[in-house]
Design an enzyme around this catalytic site. Structure first.
Site, PDB file in Angstrom:
ATOM      1  N   GLY A  47       0.868  -1.178   0.000  1.00 61.33           N
ATOM      2  CA  GLY A  47       0.000   0.000   0.000  1.00 61.33           C
ATOM      3  C   GLY A  47       0.904   1.228   0.000  1.00 61.33           C
ATOM      4  O   GLY A  47       1.833   1.322   0.830  1.00 61.33           O
ATOM      5  N   ARG A  98      10.491  -1.511  -4.445  1.00 63.98           N
ATOM      6  CA  ARG A  98       9.322  -1.617  -5.340  1.00 63.98           C
ATOM      7  C   ARG A  98       9.257  -0.352  -6.207  1.00 63.98           C
ATOM      8  O   ARG A  98       9.567   0.733  -5.706  1.00 63.98           O
ATOM      9  CB  ARG A  98       8.001  -1.788  -4.548  1.00 63.98           C
ATOM     10  N   ASP A 246      -1.441   4.499  -6.269  1.00 65.05           N
ATOM     11  CA  ASP A 246      -0.001   4.361  -6.008  1.00 65.05           C
ATOM     12  C   ASP A 246       0.799   5.510  -6.598  1.00 65.05           C
ATOM     13  O   ASP A 246       1.897   5.806  -6.150  1.00 65.05           O
ATOM     14  CB  ASP A 246       0.512   3.039  -6.564  1.00 65.05           C
ATOM     15  N   LYS A 257      -3.853  -0.558  -8.315  1.00 68.28           N
ATOM     16  CA  LYS A 257      -3.796  -2.017  -8.428  1.00 68.28           C
ATOM     17  C   LYS A 257      -4.425  -2.507  -9.723  1.00 68.28           C
ATOM     18  O   LYS A 257      -5.464  -1.989 -10.145  1.00 68.28           O
ATOM     19  CB  LYS A 257      -4.505  -2.625  -7.204  1.00 68.28           C
TER      20      LYS A 257
HETATM   21  O1  MRU Z   1       0.615  -4.128  -4.421  1.00 66.86           O
HETATM   22  P1  MRU Z   1       0.023  -3.324  -3.288  1.00 66.86           P
HETATM   23  O2  MRU Z   1      -0.804  -4.127  -2.360  1.00 66.86           O
HETATM   24  O3  MRU Z   1       1.084  -2.500  -2.599  1.00 66.86           O
HETATM   25  O4  MRU Z   1      -0.935  -2.301  -4.020  1.00 66.86           O
HETATM   26  C1  MRU Z   1      -1.707  -1.428  -3.247  1.00 66.86           C
HETATM   27  C2  MRU Z   1      -2.627  -0.602  -4.033  1.00 66.86           C
HETATM   28  O5  MRU Z   1      -2.682  -0.653  -5.236  1.00 66.86           O
HETATM   29  C3  MRU Z   1      -3.463   0.372  -3.255  1.00 66.86           C
HETATM   30  O6  MRU Z   1      -4.712   0.511  -3.829  1.00 66.86           O
HETATM   31  C4  MRU Z   1      -2.741   1.719  -3.272  1.00 66.86           C
HETATM   32  O7  MRU Z   1      -1.444   1.585  -2.780  1.00 66.86           O
HETATM   33  C5  MRU Z   1      -3.447   2.750  -2.485  1.00 66.86           C
HETATM   34  S1  MRU Z   1      -3.199   2.446  -0.777  1.00 66.86           S
HETATM   35  C6  MRU Z   1      -3.804   3.677   0.163  1.00 66.86           C
END
Ligand code: MRU
Length: 354
Positions: A47, A98, A246, A257
């Site tokens: 996240g 990442r 993100d 996502k």
């Molecule tokens: O791969 P992740 O679980 O890190 O991806 C998270 C997301 O895509 C969330 O929707 C995004 O980070 C927003 S979190 C407030």
């Protein structure tokens, strides 16, 4: 239950191991930048805002660790080459953990500025200042989420059925959440809302994390698989979509996502508002449009099956892009801590930063 995704405890960082939720609830401890980077890479913490907070603590931990080494104590009297070299390595390993969530790079840049501002002090003083900044980034994230929550809650009518994708909750932040923060704030304001959580293949953040968070809070939640969103919309069962992000480009394109783009297209077709809860730290003014946002491609094992069990045919080619980009034209509004930006574009986004 207050979810403390990351916490400072006994001079170390602790993070909830999100890989094993909801079957088990456990904290893992971190002492160095490289161990925090591994925690980010392996999805113990995930996240965008939570990754940024973890990275900030990673820098502070590295400074604490280096400042305790005898050679570093010697350097306090004169050259501080070893400390500086170790710190640079810490920044590097964290930056490589990442690629997509810009909050990681935002937090590293903020920590670097603080480091530069106290570089003349002893390593111990530098470490304490960096730790204080990491604590501030964590506290600030919760304040920002609550501000976003209040702005976003005003957009939801009483009784709204709101669909969300992935997990943009307390677990994806230092607490409260971005998209789920909007739901929490709406409930706190006395609105009776209900949530539809997309399962979010292949890592299942919706089924494992969003559903768990909503159940903990007694916010009504219905879990669907990703391919059911169109059915729900076509049957008039979705009043609004709220997701996190993100990275948002300078023109308002939104990386989130994988599968978010599909939901946004469906929402437009069905005339359903599509909102993105987005702290300013997730907006990347250096990236002109979504096509330049780096998209993480994760292991094909996540798509092939689960652990040792493979349901995919052996030998089949598999892809696993972890994020997609929703063009700004499909975004009804960005919910930020400074208010809601309807139909985001270059001008309205630039205005946000004053
Ligand atoms: O791969 P992740 O679980 O890190 O991806 C998270 C997301 O895509 C969330 O929707 C995004 O980070 C927003 S979190 C407030």
């Amino acid at each position: 239950m207050k979810i403390e995704t990351l916490r400072w405890f006994n001079n170390r960082l602790e993070m909830i191991d999100q890989r094993i939720l909801p079957a088990a609830f456990e904290y893992l401890s971190y002492y160095t930048a490289s161990s925090v980077a591994e925690g980010i890479r392996s999805m113990v913490v995930r996240g965008a805002p939570a990754i940024g907070v973890a990275a900030a603590y990673g820098v502070a931990l590295e400074a604490l660790h280096l400042s305790e080494e005898p050679s570093t104590l010697r350097q306090a009297q004169g050259e501080r080459v070893g400390f500086n070299k170790g710190m640079e390595e810490g920044f590097k390993v964290l930056a490589a953990s990442r690629p997509t969530a810009v909050n990681l790079f935002w937090a590293l840049q903020r920590m670097r500025k603080v480091w530069e501002s106290v570089a003349a002090q002893t390593p111990q003083q530098v470490a304490q200042r960096l730790l204080a900044e990491a604590h501030e980034i964590l506290a600030e994230d919760i304040r920002i989420n609550k501000a976003m929550g209040a702005h976003g809650a005003a957009l939801l009518k009483d009784g709204a059925r709101v669909l969300t994708h992935c997990n943009a909750g307390a677990l994806a932040t230092a607490g409260w959440g971005t998209a789920l923060g909007v739901f929490r704030s709406a409930v706190e304001a006395g609105k009776k809302i209900s949530v539809i959580a997309d399962e979010t293949r292949p890592f299942l953040q919706g089924a494992r994390l969003t559903a768990w968070e909503m159940v903990q809070e007694n916010i009504p939640v219905t879990l669907i698989t990703d391919n059911m969103a169109g059915y729900m919309m076509a049957h008039g069962e979705v009043d609004a979509v709220v997701v996190g992000t993100d990275r948002v480009a300078a023109n308002g394109d939104v990386a989130n996502k994988i599968g978010t783009y599909m939901v946004a297209v469906l929402a437009q077709w069905h005339n359903i508002p599509f909102y993105v809860a987005c702290p300013l730290s997730t907006i990347d003014l250096n990236i002109a449009s979504g096509k330049d946002i780096p998209i993480e491609e994760r292991s094909v094992e996540e798509v092939k099956g689960f652990r040792d069990y493979h349901w995919a045919a052996e030998g089949v080619k598999i892809r696993n892009p972890a994020f997609d980009v929703t063009p700004a034209e499909l975004v009804t509004g960005l919910i930020t801590e400074r208010g809601v930006v309807l139909k985001p574009d270059v001008q309205s986004i630039r205005k946000l930063f004053g």
